[in-house]
Design a protein around this motif. Structure first.
Motif, PDB file in Angstrom:
ATOM      1  N   CYS A   1       0.755  -1.259   0.211  1.00  0.00           N
ATOM      2  CA  CYS A   1       0.070  -0.148   0.024  1.00  0.00           C
ATOM      3  C   CYS A   1       0.856   1.340   0.109  1.00  0.00           C
ATOM      4  O   CYS A   1       0.577   2.344  -0.674  1.00  0.00           O
ATOM      5  N   PHE A   2       1.832   1.210   0.841  1.00  0.00           N
ATOM      6  CA  PHE A   2       2.854   2.505   0.913  1.00  0.00           C
ATOM      7  C   PHE A   2       3.455   2.643  -0.421  1.00  0.00           C
ATOM      8  O   PHE A   2       3.562   3.547  -1.144  1.00  0.00           O
ATOM      9  N   ALA A   3       3.981   1.582  -1.269  1.00  0.00           N
ATOM     10  CA  ALA A   3       4.762   1.670  -2.331  1.00  0.00           C
ATOM     11  C   ALA A   3       4.059   2.141  -3.583  1.00  0.00           C
ATOM     12  O   ALA A   3       4.198   2.818  -4.441  1.00  0.00           O
ATOM     13  N   LEU A   4       2.512   1.580  -3.354  1.00  0.00           N
ATOM     14  CA  LEU A   4       1.610   1.758  -4.877  1.00  0.00           C
ATOM     15  C   LEU A   4       0.519   2.895  -4.382  1.00  0.00           C
ATOM     16  O   LEU A   4      -0.432   2.696  -5.171  1.00  0.00           O
ATOM     17  N   ARG A   5       0.946   3.542  -3.243  1.00  0.00           N
ATOM     18  CA  ARG A   5      -0.087   4.521  -2.847  1.00  0.00           C
ATOM     19  C   ARG A   5      -1.731   4.037  -2.588  1.00  0.00           C
ATOM     20  O   ARG A   5      -2.471   4.743  -2.827  1.00  0.00           O
ATOM     21  N   GLY A   6      -1.740   2.856  -2.136  1.00  0.00           N
ATOM     22  CA  GLY A   6      -2.913   2.384  -1.850  1.00  0.00           C
ATOM     23  C   GLY A   6      -3.265   2.577  -0.506  1.00  0.00           C
ATOM     24  O   GLY A   6      -2.590   3.323   0.228  1.00  0.00           O
ATOM     25  N   ARG A   7      -4.572   1.828  -0.138  1.00  0.00           N
ATOM     26  CA  ARG A   7      -4.951   2.189   1.484  1.00  0.00           C
ATOM     27  C   ARG A   7      -5.295   0.724   2.057  1.00  0.00           C
ATOM     28  O   ARG A   7      -5.631  -0.208   1.092  1.00  0.00           O
ATOM     29  N   MET A   8      -5.019   0.547   3.057  1.00  0.00           N
ATOM     30  CA  MET A   8      -5.383  -0.811   3.786  1.00  0.00           C
ATOM     31  C   MET A   8      -6.600  -0.764   4.744  1.00  0.00           C
ATOM     32  O   MET A   8      -6.800   0.244   5.540  1.00  0.00           O
ATOM     33  N   VAL A   9      -7.675  -1.634   4.690  1.00  0.00           N
ATOM     34  CA  VAL A   9      -8.703  -1.577   5.679  1.00  0.00           C
ATOM     35  C   VAL A   9      -9.076  -2.953   6.407  1.00  0.00           C
ATOM     36  O   VAL A   9      -8.634  -3.877   5.676  1.00  0.00           O
ATOM     37  N   ASN A  10      -9.074  -2.741   7.554  1.00  0.00           N
ATOM     38  CA  ASN A  10      -9.519  -4.005   8.345  1.00  0.00           C
ATOM     39  C   ASN A  10     -11.051  -4.284   7.991  1.00  0.00           C
ATOM     40  O   ASN A  10     -11.861  -3.499   8.869  1.00  0.00           O
TER      41      ASN A  10
END
Length: 159
Positions: free
Chosen positions: A117-126
């Motif tokens: 997510c950091f490298a590809l500018r994404g986001r993470m959700v639980n």
């Protein structure tokens, strides 16, 4: 020259002859005075700095012409991390279930997904947070994707 003098020069024990030592550096291309900006900064040789410095490159982002899909993955070991990484790298959202994994390995998967997510500018959700379920389900969503929490829950079969 004597053998002893040659041996001293070989082992670096003889006095340094600066005249011949400078000649060595003249042979290397990065010390050449023809103004090659690929090897040395231009200001060291008195040239105009702007003349030899390339213009800064701004990255061009490609707009995705397709809507990202949601890929559901159930991971049982860290060796299956590519099943999460490859679809996300291609621009799809990935919902992954870590319920069958051990505590140490599922932390590694979460760290791996956070790095993606950091490298590809994404986001993470639980995804499983706040729901009454013993399952541990996370999702990583690309930057350009507009996916709701309910869609992620449906993909993980939580609803």
């Amino acid at each position: 020259m004597s053998i002893i003098k040659n041996a001293k020069e070989f082992f670096g024990l003889a006095p340094v002859d600066m005249e011949h030592d400078d000649a060595y550096y003249d042979d290397e291309p990065r010390y050449a005075s023809h103004g090659s900006a690929a090897y040395a900064p231009a200001r060291d040789y008195g040239y105009e700095y702007d003349r030899y410095t390339p213009a800064p490159v701004t990255p061009v982002r490609e707009d995705r012409s397709y809507a990202p899909t949601i890929v559901a993955v159930e991971v049982s070991s860290y060796s299956e991390a590519t099943e999460i990484g490859e679809p996300f790298r291609d621009g799809d959202a990935v919902v992954f279930d870590l319920t069958r994994m051990e505590a140490g390995e599922n932390k590694r998967i979460v760290d791996f997904a956070a790095g993606l997510c950091f490298a590809l500018r994404g986001r993470m959700v639980n995804v499983s947070k706040g729901l009454d379920t013993p399952r541990r389900v996370f999702a990583i969503i690309p930057e350009s994707a507009d996916i709701s929490q309910s869609e992620l829950e449906r993909a993980a079969s939580l609803r």
